[in-house]
Design an enzyme around this catalytic site. Structure first.
Site, PDB file in Angstrom:
ATOM      1  N   LYS A   1      21.175   4.714  10.516  1.00 49.93           N
ATOM      2  CA  LYS A   1      20.217   4.662   9.404  1.00 49.93           C
ATOM      3  C   LYS A   1      20.904   5.111   8.111  1.00 49.93           C
ATOM      4  O   LYS A   1      20.681   4.527   7.036  1.00 49.93           O
ATOM      5  CB  LYS A   1      19.004   5.542   9.729  1.00 49.93           C
ATOM      6  CG  LYS A   1      17.997   5.611   8.603  1.00 49.93           C
ATOM      7  CD  LYS A   1      16.712   4.918   8.900  1.00 49.93           C
ATOM      8  CE  LYS A   1      15.893   4.721   7.647  1.00 49.93           C
ATOM      9  NZ  LYS A   1      14.499   5.019   7.795  1.00 49.93           N
TER      10      LYS A   1
ATOM     11  N   ARG B   1      19.079  -2.809   3.694  1.00 48.05           N
ATOM     12  CA  ARG B   1      18.004  -2.017   4.312  1.00 48.05           C
ATOM     13  C   ARG B   1      16.961  -2.905   4.981  1.00 48.05           C
ATOM     14  O   ARG B   1      16.257  -2.475   5.890  1.00 48.05           O
ATOM     15  CB  ARG B   1      17.371  -1.076   3.271  1.00 48.05           C
ATOM     16  CG  ARG B   1      16.444  -0.050   3.912  1.00 48.05           C
ATOM     17  CD  ARG B   1      16.118   1.125   2.998  1.00 48.05           C
ATOM     18  NE  ARG B   1      15.275   2.074   3.701  1.00 48.05           N
ATOM     19  CZ  ARG B   1      14.990   3.298   3.284  1.00 48.05           C
ATOM     20  NH1 ARG B   1      15.496   3.740   2.141  1.00 48.05           N
ATOM     21  NH2 ARG B   1      14.214   4.092   3.983  1.00 48.05           N
TER      22      ARG B   1
ATOM     23  N   ASN C   1      14.174  -3.899   9.258  1.00 44.73           N
ATOM     24  CA  ASN C   1      12.886  -4.537   9.554  1.00 44.73           C
ATOM     25  C   ASN C   1      12.984  -5.537  10.702  1.00 44.73           C
ATOM     26  O   ASN C   1      12.050  -6.311  10.938  1.00 44.73           O
ATOM     27  CB  ASN C   1      12.346  -5.246   8.303  1.00 44.73           C
ATOM     28  CG  ASN C   1      12.074  -4.256   7.183  1.00 44.73           C
ATOM     29  OD1 ASN C   1      11.731  -3.114   7.451  1.00 44.73           O
ATOM     30  ND2 ASN C   1      12.259  -4.691   5.948  1.00 44.73           N
TER      31      ASN C   1
ATOM     32  N   LYS D   1      11.694   7.072   2.446  1.00 44.16           N
ATOM     33  CA  LYS D   1      10.431   6.326   2.288  1.00 44.16           C
ATOM     34  C   LYS D   1       9.267   7.283   2.523  1.00 44.16           C
ATOM     35  O   LYS D   1       9.220   7.972   3.543  1.00 44.16           O
ATOM     36  CB  LYS D   1      10.351   5.168   3.283  1.00 44.16           C
ATOM     37  CG  LYS D   1      11.104   3.933   2.834  1.00 44.16           C
ATOM     38  CD  LYS D   1      10.758   2.758   3.720  1.00 44.16           C
ATOM     39  CE  LYS D   1      11.506   1.505   3.266  1.00 44.16           C
ATOM     40  NZ  LYS D   1      11.256   0.378   4.190  1.00 44.16           N
TER      41      LYS D   1
ATOM     42  N   ARG E   1       5.489  16.174 -10.691  1.00 44.88           N
ATOM     43  CA  ARG E   1       6.396  15.013 -10.837  1.00 44.88           C
ATOM     44  C   ARG E   1       7.655  15.160  -9.995  1.00 44.88           C
ATOM     45  O   ARG E   1       8.685  14.538 -10.276  1.00 44.88           O
ATOM     46  CB  ARG E   1       6.760  14.770 -12.302  1.00 44.88           C
ATOM     47  CG  ARG E   1       5.550  14.494 -13.167  1.00 44.88           C
ATOM     48  CD  ARG E   1       5.944  13.915 -14.518  1.00 44.88           C
ATOM     49  NE  ARG E   1       4.755  13.680 -15.320  1.00 44.88           N
ATOM     50  CZ  ARG E   1       4.187  14.596 -16.101  1.00 44.88           C
ATOM     51  NH1 ARG E   1       4.723  15.797 -16.198  1.00 44.88           N
ATOM     52  NH2 ARG E   1       3.107  14.314 -16.784  1.00 44.88           N
TER      53      ARG E   1
ATOM     54  N   HIS F   1       4.650  -6.059  13.053  1.00 47.41           N
ATOM     55  CA  HIS F   1       3.575  -5.568  12.177  1.00 47.41           C
ATOM     56  C   HIS F   1       2.299  -6.367  12.383  1.00 47.41           C
ATOM     57  O   HIS F   1       1.193  -5.829  12.327  1.00 47.41           O
ATOM     58  CB  HIS F   1       3.997  -5.684  10.705  1.00 47.41           C
ATOM     59  CG  HIS F   1       4.614  -4.425  10.177  1.00 47.41           C
ATOM     60  ND1 HIS F   1       5.471  -4.426   9.103  1.00 47.41           N
ATOM     61  CD2 HIS F   1       4.489  -3.137  10.564  1.00 47.41           C
ATOM     62  CE1 HIS F   1       5.852  -3.183   8.859  1.00 47.41           C
ATOM     63  NE2 HIS F   1       5.272  -2.389   9.732  1.00 47.41           N
TER      64      HIS F   1
ATOM     65  N   HIS G   1      10.015  -6.499  12.833  1.00 45.75           N
ATOM     66  CA  HIS G   1       8.831  -6.000  12.142  1.00 45.75           C
ATOM     67  C   HIS G   1       7.890  -7.097  11.655  1.00 45.75           C
ATOM     68  O   HIS G   1       6.700  -6.843  11.505  1.00 45.75           O
ATOM     69  CB  HIS G   1       9.229  -5.112  10.957  1.00 45.75           C
ATOM     70  CG  HIS G   1       9.665  -3.730  11.366  1.00 45.75           C
ATOM     71  ND1 HIS G   1      10.687  -3.509  12.272  1.00 45.75           N
ATOM     72  CD2 HIS G   1       9.221  -2.501  11.008  1.00 45.75           C
ATOM     73  CE1 HIS G   1      10.854  -2.200  12.438  1.00 45.75           C
ATOM     74  NE2 HIS G   1       9.971  -1.561  11.687  1.00 45.75           N
TER      75      HIS G   1
ATOM     76  N   GLU H   1      16.010  -0.953  -0.518  1.00 40.95           N
ATOM     77  CA  GLU H   1      15.664  -2.129   0.286  1.00 40.95           C
ATOM     78  C   GLU H   1      15.769  -3.436  -0.496  1.00 40.95           C
ATOM     79  O   GLU H   1      14.914  -4.316  -0.416  1.00 40.95           O
ATOM     80  CB  GLU H   1      14.252  -1.975   0.874  1.00 40.95           C
ATOM     81  CG  GLU H   1      14.034  -2.845   2.110  1.00 40.95           C
ATOM     82  CD  GLU H   1      12.722  -2.558   2.819  1.00 40.95           C
ATOM     83  OE1 GLU H   1      12.465  -1.394   3.154  1.00 40.95           O
ATOM     84  OE2 GLU H   1      11.963  -3.509   3.038  1.00 40.95           O
TER      85      GLU H   1
ATOM     86  N   GLU I   1      12.368   1.680  18.240  1.00 46.14           N
ATOM     87  CA  GLU I   1      13.240   1.773  17.055  1.00 46.14           C
ATOM     88  C   GLU I   1      14.681   2.103  17.463  1.00 46.14           C
ATOM     89  O   GLU I   1      15.627   1.706  16.781  1.00 46.14           O
ATOM     90  CB  GLU I   1      12.711   2.841  16.082  1.00 46.14           C
ATOM     91  CG  GLU I   1      11.332   2.532  15.494  1.00 46.14           C
ATOM     92  CD  GLU I   1      11.356   1.496  14.375  1.00 46.14           C
ATOM     93  OE1 GLU I   1      12.422   0.959  14.051  1.00 46.14           O
ATOM     94  OE2 GLU I   1      10.255   1.214  13.831  1.00 46.14           O
TER      95      GLU I   1
ATOM     96  N   HIS J   1       3.557   1.697  16.784  1.00 46.17           N
ATOM     97  CA  HIS J   1       4.467   0.940  15.932  1.00 46.17           C
ATOM     98  C   HIS J   1       5.713   0.488  16.707  1.00 46.17           C
ATOM     99  O   HIS J   1       6.098  -0.685  16.653  1.00 46.17           O
ATOM    100  CB  HIS J   1       4.865   1.821  14.741  1.00 46.17           C
ATOM    101  CG  HIS J   1       5.867   1.188  13.837  1.00 46.17           C
ATOM    102  ND1 HIS J   1       5.564   0.147  13.000  1.00 46.17           N
ATOM    103  CD2 HIS J   1       7.192   1.427  13.668  1.00 46.17           C
ATOM    104  CE1 HIS J   1       6.647  -0.218  12.332  1.00 46.17           C
ATOM    105  NE2 HIS J   1       7.654   0.542  12.720  1.00 46.17           N
TER     106      HIS J   1
HETATM  107  N1  GLY Z   1      11.840   2.395   8.516  1.00 49.49           N
HETATM  108  C1  GLY Z   1      12.595   1.447   7.784  1.00 49.49           C
HETATM  109  C2  GLY Z   1      13.222   2.009   6.567  1.00 49.49           C
HETATM  110  O1  GLY Z   1      13.288   3.217   6.401  1.00 49.49           O
HETATM  111  O2  GLY Z   1      13.660   1.260   5.745  1.00 49.49           O
END
Ligand code: GLY
Length: 358
Positions: free
Chosen positions: A228, A242, A246, A144, A122, A253, A249, A238, A186, A265
């Site tokens: 970031k 955040r 995107n 993430k 956990r 995407h 994207h 997000e 990016e 990507h």
């Molecule tokens: N790669 C986008 C984020 O980490 O939110």
């Protein structure tokens, strides 16, 4: 010497160390940040032969018992099956909850090792040691983690912040030109969303040009990490800011999925940024110079500014994305270089943007 960037999210505070020749300090930095007595290095079949021994030596010198867990390189490994194998090997190595997983590699490794650490007992600790530019400027920071499902990319995961991130820019010397170029999508994105000076610099001096100076790479990577950091400090989950990460994207995407993930990507994000910027000009949301500047930057890297996909295909994939909210999507549009905004639009408006920009 390295640059240290402090990240402070609601769930965890940690440092990102960006520098040259810092792989040999991984043991000491993990010891300070995470403690524990066992370190499980997770890496893929490309990266492990290059860097695992140096990292294992460094961890052992810092007093860790170590284990190396490897898996075949490539996005096709980012699956529940590989995740299960990693978890079983963590158990066989008798890691406790106080011990640490060290993710050594690019985005696939970081995402999967991070998720293994989030799940094992956990939650044990994870140190991210990114070796690709994409992982250094984006995926290793912010917590993430995910694996892909049959239904799509990154559909099973968790927010799980690392205890420390160590980015050695010298590792970028072993990246192929194509992979380095892909990641630059990016970097351009970070300039557009948050920093006009960074945008100007990386447009005028492409990171993928032959002979790009390592000390400049360290500074540019560190600036990307700060951007970031500022975003994830403000919005770890997000819910708002955040989402600006995107940018490019929604359409990017779709292009990536339509290529069955054969296109990189960052390459698809670069093209997606150009499409949404052109559409934004047509809608009167930004000046034509904004789209021109983005297109010029993307072209300077040899990345695509246009897609040959038809509008129906782009719309289909864009509306089968996990970021869709029922009948709406949030798209990120440029206002000027260094500033974007999130717009909630319905699917009819998305269709219109695709027709205007692609
Ligand atoms: N790669 C986008 C984020 O980490 O939110």
């Amino acid at each position: 010497m390295s640059t240290q960037i402090d990240v402070s999210t609601p769930s965890r505070s940690y440092q990102v160390h960006v520098g040259r020749h810092v792989l040999g300090q991984v043991g000491q930095l993990v010891r300070q940040a995470a403690g524990g007595s066992v370190a499980a290095v997770v890496s893929d079949s490309n990266v492990a032969p290059l860097y695992a021994q140096q990292v294992l030596d460094s961890l052992q010198a810092a007093g860790y018992r170590t284990v190396l867990i490897t898996f075949p390189a490539g996005e096709q490994s980012k699956r529940l099956g590989t995740l299960g194998d990693i978890l079983e090997q963590l158990a066989q190595a008798e890691l406790s909850r106080d011990d640490v997983v060290v993710a050594l590699g690019g985005g696939v490794t970081g995402d999967m090792a991070g998720l293994a650490a989030a799940m094992y007992l956990r939650g044990c600790q994870v140190a991210q040691v990114p070796t690709s530019l994409l992982a250094m400027v984006d995926s290793s920071v912010g917590g993430k983690t995910a694996v892909d499902l049959e239904a799509g990319k990154n559909l099973a995961g968790a927010f799980f912040q690392p205890s420390v991130v160590v980015a050695d820019v010298d590792c970028l010397g072993t990246l192929s030109h194509d992979l380095l170029t892909d990641s630059c999508g990016e970097v351009i994105k970070h300039g557009v969303i948050a920093d006009a000076d960074l945008f100007r610099e990386v447009s005028e001096h492409p990171l993928n040009a032959p002979g790009y100076a390592p000390q400049d790479m360290e500074r540019v990577v560190a600036r990307n990490v700060q951007i970031k950091r500022d975003v994830v400090d403000a919005d770890e989950r997000e819910r708002g800011l955040r989402q600006t990460l995107n940018f490019g994207h929604t359409i990017g995407h779709a292009i990536e999925a339509a290529s069955d993930f054969q296109l990189g990507h960052g390459t698809c994000v670069a093209c997606g940024m150009c499409c949404i910027a052109r559409a934004s000009v047509r809608k009167g949301w930004c000046a034509p110079e904004v789209a021109q500047a983005i297109e010029q930057a993307v072209a300077a890297y040899g990345l695509p500014t246009q897609t040959s996909l038809d509008h129906d295909t782009i719309f289909h994939y864009a509306t089968h994305d996990k970021k869709r909210h029922g009948t709406h999507v949030n798209v990120v549009v440029p206002l000027r270089i260094g500033q974007v905004e999130v717009r909630r639009i319905d699917l009819g408006q998305l269709r219109e943007l695709i027709e205007l920009g692609c």
